[in-house]
Motif scaffolding. Structure first.
Motif, PDB file in Angstrom:
ATOM      1  N   TYR A 273     -10.733   0.585  -8.789  1.00 51.79           N
ATOM      2  CA  TYR A 273     -10.055   0.503 -10.078  1.00 51.79           C
ATOM      3  C   TYR A 273      -8.590   0.959 -10.007  1.00 51.79           C
ATOM      4  N   GLY A 274      -7.957   0.869  -8.856  1.00 52.42           N
ATOM      5  CA  GLY A 274      -6.541   1.212  -8.716  1.00 52.42           C
ATOM      6  C   GLY A 274      -5.643   0.003  -8.902  1.00 52.42           C
ATOM      7  N   ASP A 275      -4.414   0.242  -9.369  1.00 54.53           N
ATOM      8  CA  ASP A 275      -3.465  -0.834  -9.652  1.00 54.53           C
ATOM      9  C   ASP A 275      -2.110  -0.477  -9.045  1.00 54.53           C
ATOM     10  N   GLY A 276      -1.677  -1.247  -8.032  1.00 57.24           N
ATOM     11  CA  GLY A 276      -0.358  -1.040  -7.441  1.00 57.24           C
ATOM     12  C   GLY A 276      -0.312   0.032  -6.374  1.00 57.24           C
ATOM     13  N   SER A 277       0.904   0.238  -5.838  1.00 58.70           N
ATOM     14  CA  SER A 277       1.076   1.154  -4.701  1.00 58.70           C
ATOM     15  C   SER A 277       1.811   2.431  -5.084  1.00 58.70           C
ATOM     16  N   GLY A 278       1.644   2.874  -6.354  1.00 59.53           N
ATOM     17  CA  GLY A 278       2.305   4.100  -6.792  1.00 59.53           C
ATOM     18  C   GLY A 278       1.478   5.356  -6.571  1.00 59.53           C
ATOM     19  N   ASN A 279       0.494   5.329  -5.681  1.00 59.10           N
ATOM     20  CA  ASN A 279      -0.400   6.470  -5.457  1.00 59.10           C
ATOM     21  C   ASN A 279       0.339   7.656  -4.856  1.00 59.10           C
ATOM     22  N   THR A 280      -0.191   8.829  -5.109  1.00 54.48           N
ATOM     23  CA  THR A 280       0.198  10.020  -4.359  1.00 54.48           C
ATOM     24  C   THR A 280      -0.990  10.977  -4.357  1.00 54.48           C
ATOM     25  N   VAL A 281      -0.944  11.934  -3.428  1.00 52.34           N
ATOM     26  CA  VAL A 281      -1.987  12.959  -3.333  1.00 52.34           C
ATOM     27  C   VAL A 281      -1.332  14.309  -3.558  1.00 52.34           C
ATOM     28  N   TYR A 282      -1.912  15.092  -4.480  1.00 50.90           N
ATOM     29  CA  TYR A 282      -1.359  16.401  -4.825  1.00 50.90           C
ATOM     30  C   TYR A 282      -2.514  17.380  -5.028  1.00 50.90           C
ATOM     31  N   LYS A 283      -2.548  18.406  -4.190  1.00 55.99           N
ATOM     32  CA  LYS A 283      -3.592  19.439  -4.239  1.00 55.99           C
ATOM     33  C   LYS A 283      -4.991  18.838  -4.156  1.00 55.99           C
ATOM     34  N   ASN A 284      -5.162  17.939  -3.203  1.00 56.76           N
ATOM     35  CA  ASN A 284      -6.456  17.328  -2.872  1.00 56.76           C
ATOM     36  C   ASN A 284      -6.979  16.389  -3.964  1.00 56.76           C
ATOM     37  N   PHE A 285      -6.087  15.951  -4.848  1.00 58.60           N
ATOM     38  CA  PHE A 285      -6.444  14.940  -5.831  1.00 58.60           C
ATOM     39  C   PHE A 285      -5.499  13.752  -5.652  1.00 58.60           C
ATOM     40  N   MET A 286      -6.037  12.542  -5.796  1.00 54.58           N
ATOM     41  CA  MET A 286      -5.213  11.343  -5.736  1.00 54.58           C
ATOM     42  C   MET A 286      -4.930  10.865  -7.158  1.00 54.58           C
ATOM     43  N   TYR A 287      -3.663  10.525  -7.402  1.00 58.55           N
ATOM     44  CA  TYR A 287      -3.218  10.064  -8.721  1.00 58.55           C
ATOM     45  C   TYR A 287      -2.702   8.630  -8.586  1.00 58.55           C
ATOM     46  N   PHE A 288      -3.064   7.791  -9.551  1.00 57.23           N
ATOM     47  CA  PHE A 288      -2.680   6.386  -9.485  1.00 57.23           C
ATOM     48  C   PHE A 288      -2.790   5.756 -10.863  1.00 57.23           C
TER      49      PHE A 288
ATOM     50  N   ARG B 224      -5.260  -4.673  -1.567  1.00 56.93           N
ATOM     51  CA  ARG B 224      -5.794  -5.967  -1.146  1.00 56.93           C
ATOM     52  C   ARG B 224      -4.645  -6.913  -0.804  1.00 56.93           C
ATOM     53  N   GLU B 225      -4.983  -8.051  -0.235  1.00 59.96           N
ATOM     54  CA  GLU B 225      -3.957  -8.999   0.196  1.00 59.96           C
ATOM     55  C   GLU B 225      -3.148  -9.567  -0.963  1.00 59.96           C
ATOM     56  N   ASP B 226      -3.651  -9.423  -2.201  1.00 64.02           N
ATOM     57  CA  ASP B 226      -2.876  -9.889  -3.358  1.00 64.02           C
ATOM     58  C   ASP B 226      -1.744  -8.937  -3.715  1.00 64.02           C
ATOM     59  N   GLY B 227      -1.668  -7.783  -3.048  1.00 66.48           N
ATOM     60  CA  GLY B 227      -0.603  -6.830  -3.285  1.00 66.48           C
ATOM     61  C   GLY B 227      -0.743  -6.024  -4.560  1.00 66.48           C
ATOM     62  N   ARG B 228      -1.913  -6.046  -5.185  1.00 69.26           N
ATOM     63  CA  ARG B 228      -2.102  -5.325  -6.451  1.00 69.26           C
ATOM     64  C   ARG B 228      -3.323  -4.411  -6.450  1.00 69.26           C
ATOM     65  N   TYR B 229      -4.445  -4.931  -6.099  1.00 67.68           N
ATOM     66  CA  TYR B 229      -5.719  -4.229  -6.306  1.00 67.68           C
ATOM     67  C   TYR B 229      -5.926  -3.149  -5.252  1.00 67.68           C
ATOM     68  N   PHE B 230      -6.161  -1.904  -5.711  1.00 66.44           N
ATOM     69  CA  PHE B 230      -6.397  -0.755  -4.819  1.00 66.44           C
ATOM     70  C   PHE B 230      -7.883  -0.391  -4.884  1.00 66.44           C
TER      71      PHE B 230
ATOM     72  N   GLY C  74       0.819  -1.197   0.000  1.00 65.88           N
ATOM     73  CA  GLY C  74       0.000   0.000   0.000  1.00 65.88           C
ATOM     74  C   GLY C  74       0.859   1.255   0.000  1.00 65.88           C
ATOM     75  N   ALA C  75       0.219   2.376   0.305  1.00 66.26           N
ATOM     76  CA  ALA C  75       0.907   3.656   0.361  1.00 66.26           C
ATOM     77  C   ALA C  75       0.170   4.560   1.344  1.00 66.26           C
ATOM     78  N   TRP C  76       0.877   5.609   1.814  1.00 68.18           N
ATOM     79  CA  TRP C  76       0.249   6.574   2.701  1.00 68.18           C
ATOM     80  C   TRP C  76       1.057   7.869   2.663  1.00 68.18           C
ATOM     81  N   GLY C  77       0.515   8.930   3.280  1.00 65.65           N
ATOM     82  CA  GLY C  77       1.246  10.179   3.340  1.00 65.65           C
ATOM     83  C   GLY C  77       0.307  11.343   3.594  1.00 65.65           C
ATOM     84  N   ARG C  78       0.794  12.531   3.205  1.00 69.16           N
ATOM     85  CA  ARG C  78      -0.033  13.718   3.267  1.00 69.16           C
ATOM     86  C   ARG C  78       0.078  14.446   1.940  1.00 69.16           C
ATOM     87  N   ASP C  79      -0.758  15.417   1.729  1.00 69.52           N
ATOM     88  CA  ASP C  79      -0.768  16.144   0.465  1.00 69.52           C
ATOM     89  C   ASP C  79       0.635  16.643   0.137  1.00 69.52           C
ATOM     90  N   SER C  80       1.142  16.267  -1.033  1.00 71.79           N
ATOM     91  CA  SER C  80       2.518  16.580  -1.399  1.00 71.79           C
ATOM     92  C   SER C  80       2.667  17.904  -2.144  1.00 71.79           C
TER      93      SER C  80
END
Length: 483
Positions: A273-288, A242-248, A221-227
């Protein structure tokens, strides 16, 4: 007149009178029969006795020389032990593997075999005492040689252990001294969102915040604060896969750090509909990465609505070139003081890491840089002030930030900044310009690190490609207080 030892003539002569001189030699007159056979046997016996006595004296002299050589070798080894100046694991351990030692061992074995042969020879029974003494000396010399080798190896192992312990203590003392000096003479804090520094200098020890809200089984997974450099709110987000390490599919939002720690005042959303742990949050939007595609996705966190999908040109997907130990992280989004970025690989780059600056509104690629680093050989990466920092795993408890690529100058250089970790794999790494922290998802645990930078006043020289100009000097600059 014959001058021979009495024991040699007893078998042929009996009852012959004679006299003995002061040297213990018997003088007698013997009239032998005119028989050539007896004379030949007597002459042969005398020659054999002289030959054997010569061999005894020669072997005895060799044993004496070997004993002196062993003593000299032992003194030399002890001197080397006392003057050990470097950690060479093969130096002392191989002291007794020299050709001289092997030759000495082989000659002693040959001497033992010769003594055994002489003892079995019935014609030399008159010197049994000398043979017994010779055999004892050879056996003692062989035993001394063996014990000396074993003792030296044990001494070396014990010495190595002591040296390792001392070096470990020395490194720990140096680290504690550095931390103490930093606490006594702290540098002024770096202002939020500022790039007035010369690059990353070091990373603090990890601070474990808590286990993710879905449990230990959700290791990825991933976590943080607005970057964003100046976000509208201090929003914290947690997105276990998810436990499969892929589905977000689920994520939570917290309005403050205290709410995150206390697991209160949160909003929980489901996407699916997310794939992988490359998420980030920027200006109140999440990108993945949109599931099963090379598309970038953008979700408005205020309403949990998907507002944009756009393919990333040339990007591979479906786990084609993910990080080492972190599958399904094909598109790795990052935010910093310079904007929104995406890290990925292409077939054209042959799997090497590619960095692209995105338009945060339209997700169009504004500019792209190609690095020399093979993405599947890296354990992760992040952006800070427009500089890419790449990590590799050194062990199950330590990472190294070893590579930097400056998108402003297009230059790359090597680093060696150690990063301790609580568990083996860092699945998600996000940098926040507001507090200069790394937010790391470490095998299900939420961990953060303080980053220390250098200012532009007296920057230490950095490794750089040939033909480039030296950067300005810098001094260490620490970040501000913890959140």
């Amino acid at each position: 007149m014959l001058n021979v030892p009495v024991t040699m003539l007893l078998q042929l002569i009996r009852g012959v009178s004679g006299s003995m001189d002061k040297d213990g030699i018997c003088h007698c007159v013997v009239y032998l029969p005119n028989n050539a056979i007896y004379l030949q046997q007597l002459e042969q016996l005398q020659n054999t006795a002289q030959e054997l006595m010569g061999k005894y004296e020669q072997e005895l002299s060799r044993v004496s020389e070997y004993a002196h050589a062993i003593e000299d070798q032992e003194n030399q080894v002890l001197e080397m032990n006392s003057t050990l100046n470097s950690r060479n694991p093969t130096f002392l351990a191989s002291s007794y593997e020299f050709p001289a030692f092997n030759l000495l061992r082989l000659e002693l074995e040959g001497a033992q075999e010769l003594v055994a042969q002489l003892k079995t020879n019935r014609r030399v029974s008159g010197v049994s005492d000398l043979l017994h003494e010779l055999q004892s000396q050879v056996a003692n010399a062989s035993l001394t040689l063996k014990l000396l080798a074993e003792s030296d190896q044990r001494s070396f192992r014990a010495l190595r252990q002591e040296v390792d312990v001392l070096e470990s203590r020395l490194h720990e003392c140096e680290r504690e001294k550095e931390q103490e000096e930093t606490s006594i003479h702290p540098d002024p804090p770096l202002s939020p969102g500022s790039c007035a520094h010369g690059g990353l200098q070091k990373v603090s020890r990890p601070l474990v915040v808590q286990l993710n809200w879905r449990g230990f089984s959700y290791k990825s997974g991933a976590w943080g604060r607005d970057s964003a450099p100046s976000p509208a709110s201090s929003l914290f987000w947690v997105a276990p896969l998810r436990e499969d390490g892929r589905y977000f599919d689920y994520y939570r939002l917290h309005k403050s750090y205290d709410d995150l720690v206390l697991l209160k005042n949160y909003e929980q959303w489901k996407m699916g509909y997310g794939d992988g742990s490359g998420n980030t949050v920027y200006k109140n939007f999440m990108y993945f990465n949109y599931y099963g595609t090379s598309e970038m996705a953008k979700v408005d966190l205020s309403s949990n609505s998907l507002v944009l999908r756009r393919p990333l040109p040339g990007a591979t997907y479906n786990n084609r070139f993910s990080y080492a130990g972190v599958p399904w992280k094909d598109l790795d989004f990052a935010g910093d003081e310079k904007g929104l970025w995406v890290l990925y690989a292409t077939e054209e780059s042959k799997g090497n890491l590619v960095v692209s600056l995105l338009n945060a509104s339209t997700l169009e690629v504004e500019k792209t840089w190609h690095t020399s680093q093979y993405k599947p050989a890296l354990s992760g990466a992040f952006m800070a002030c427009g500089v890419l920092y790449a990590l590799r795993s050194l062990s199950t408890r330590q990472e190294e930030i070893f590579y930097a690529f400056d998108t402003t100058t297009g230059q790359e250089h090597q680093l060696s900044i150690l990063l301790d970790k609580m568990l083996e794999t860092l699945q998600g790494i996000n940098y926040c310009p507001l507090d200069h922290k790394l937010y790391v998802y470490n095998d299900g645990y939420l961990v953060n690190y303080d980053l220390s930078f250098v200012t532009l006043k007296s920057r230490p020289p950095a490794k750089r490609p040939s033909g480039t100009q030296a950067p300005p000097k810098a001094v260490k600059h620490n970040k501000g207080s913890r959140t």
